[in-house]
Design an enzyme around this catalytic site. Structure first.
Site: not given
Length: 333
Positions: A200, A275, A299, A308
Site C-alpha cells: 500500500k 488477511r 501497517h 487485532y
C-alpha cells in the site's frame, strides 16, 4: 511517466481531474490502485455536482453525465453546503457505508487542496472544513483456527485450478497479504524464504514465507504449464484460466466459492477477511507481539494493527470465570 488515464465510455475527463491524477502519480508517487480509487470517487462527485447545480438536466442518466463540463469556472461555484449535499446523496441514494463515505471525503479534501494550493485554479477551498463521518471501531471478521484448517482441507485436488487456489489461500492465511499484493506477485521476487512486494502506498516491503507457503508455491509451479504462457506473463505467479495475470475480481470470486464450499456460512468472507485471519491467528496462537505483527502486515501506523488485539467471547468468559471471588462464594454456598 505521465499517468495513463483511461476515460470511461463516451466521456472525456476535464483538465481539473486529469491534472490532479497526474499530480498524484508523478509528484506524490501514489500507487495505481490508489489513483484509481481517487478517480472513481471524483468521477461520481463531478457527475452529481453537474446534475445538482443544473448544468445538465436531472433527467440525464447518471452514467452518461458529461463530466468534461466541470471546468474551473464551475468548480469555483462549489461550496461546503454542496459537498454535504453530495455526502447525503452517497448515504441515501448510493447506500454508501461509513467507510466508503469517509474515503470520498479524503478524496475531496485532497482534490480541492490541490486545486487551491497547487494549481491555484480556485479562489477558496470548500473542503477545508468538510468533516469525516465518524467511523465506529469494529472487531475484524476472521476465520477461526479450526475453520482455516477446514477451508484448506476442503479443496478438491481433482479440480483444474486446485494447486493455484490452494496456494492463493495459503498465502492469504499464512502471510496476511492484501488482495492487490497477491495479484501482483512476481516469481523473480521470491528469494529463498522471502518475497518482495509493492504494498500500500507504493512502498516496497519484504514478506517472509514459512515452510507451508514455500511448499504450496513450489507444488503449484510444478503443475503449471508454462508452455502455454506468453513470455510477458511468465514471471507472474498467479494466472487466470486464460493464462493472463489473475485479477482481483477473480480472486474475490474464488475465495467466496471455496469458503462457501467448505460449509463456512457464519459471515461474509472476502480476501481481506483472510488477511484478518492471518493477523488474528498470528496474534492469538503464534504469540507474535504487536510490533512484529505491524511489520508483517505492512501497517504504517501501530494504531491500525491494534484492532487485532481484540479478545473473543471465550476469552471474556474465561476471564470472568477466573475471578477468585466466584470460587470462594461458590464454596461457601
Amino acid at each position: 511517466m505521465i499517468y495513463n488515464i483511461v476515460p470511461s465510455v463516451n466521456h472525456c475527463y476535464p483538465p481539473c481531474l486529469t491534472n490532479f491524477l497526474n499530480y498524484l502519480e508523478v509528484i506524490k508517487g501514489k500507487s495505481p490502485n490508489t489513483i484509481e480509487g481517487y478517480r472513481n470517487d471524483l468521477v461520481i462527485f463531478l457527475k452529481y455536482m453537474l446534475i445538482y447545480k443544473g448544468v445538465v438536466p436531472n433527467t440525464t442518466d447518471f452514467d452518461s453525465v458529461p463530466i468534461e463540463k466541470a471546468d474551473f469556472a464551475f468548480l469555483n461555484t462549489i461550496t461546503l453546503t454542496d459537498l454535504y449535499s453530495f455526502m447525503a446523496f452517497l448515504e441515501k441514494q448510493r447506500n454508501n457505508g461509513t467507510y466508503a463515505r469517509a474515503r470520498k471525503v479524503a478524496s475531496l479534501k485532497s482534490f480541492f487542496q490541490y486545486l487551491h494550493s497547487k494549481e491555484r485554479a480556485i479562489s477558496d477551498n470548500p473542503a477545508i472544513d468538510l468533516e469525516t463521518p465518524k467511523i465506529s471501531k469494529r472487531h475484524p471478521v476472521y476465520l477461526t483456527l479450526d475453520q482455516s484448517v477446514t477451508l484448506m482441507n476442503s479443496l478438491n485436488p481433482n479440480k483444474k485450478n486446485y494447486y493455484r487456489d490452494y496456494c492463493i489461500l495459503t498465502l492469504f492465511i499464512n502471510c496476511g497479504l492484501r488482495l492487490s499484493e497477491l495479484c501482483s506477485i512476481q516469481i523473480s521476487k521470491i528469494k529463498q524464504d522471502t518475497l518482495t512486494i509493492i504494498g500500500k502506498g507504493n512502498k516496497e516491503r519484504t514478506v517472509y514465507l514459512n515452510d507451508l507457503a514455500l511448499k504450496s508455491i513450489k507444488t503449484y509451479l510444478e503443475h503449471r504449464d508454462d508452455s502455454v504462457i506468453s513470455p510477458e506473463y511468465q514471471d507472474m505467479l498467479f494466472l487466470s484460466t486464460r493464462n493472463t495475470p489473475i485479477n482481483k475480481r477473480t480472486v474475490e470470486i474464488l475465495v467466496k466459492k471455496h469458503i462457501t464450499d467448505a460449509g463456512i456460512t457464519d459471515g461474509k468472507y472476502t480476501p481481506h477477511k483472510l488477511r484478518h485471519t492471518a493477523a488474528t491467528i498470528l496474534y492469538k496462537h503464534g504469540n507474535v507481539d504487536i510490533r512484529k505483527l505491524q511489520s508483517i502486515l505492512g501497517h504504517e501506523n501501530l494504531s491500525t494493527t491494534q484492532i487485532y488485539t481484540h479478545v473473543d467471547e471465550k476469552d471474556l468468559r474465561d476471564a470472568i470465570n477466573s475471578n477468585p471471588l466466584t470460587r470462594l462464594l461458590t464454596e461457601e454456598s
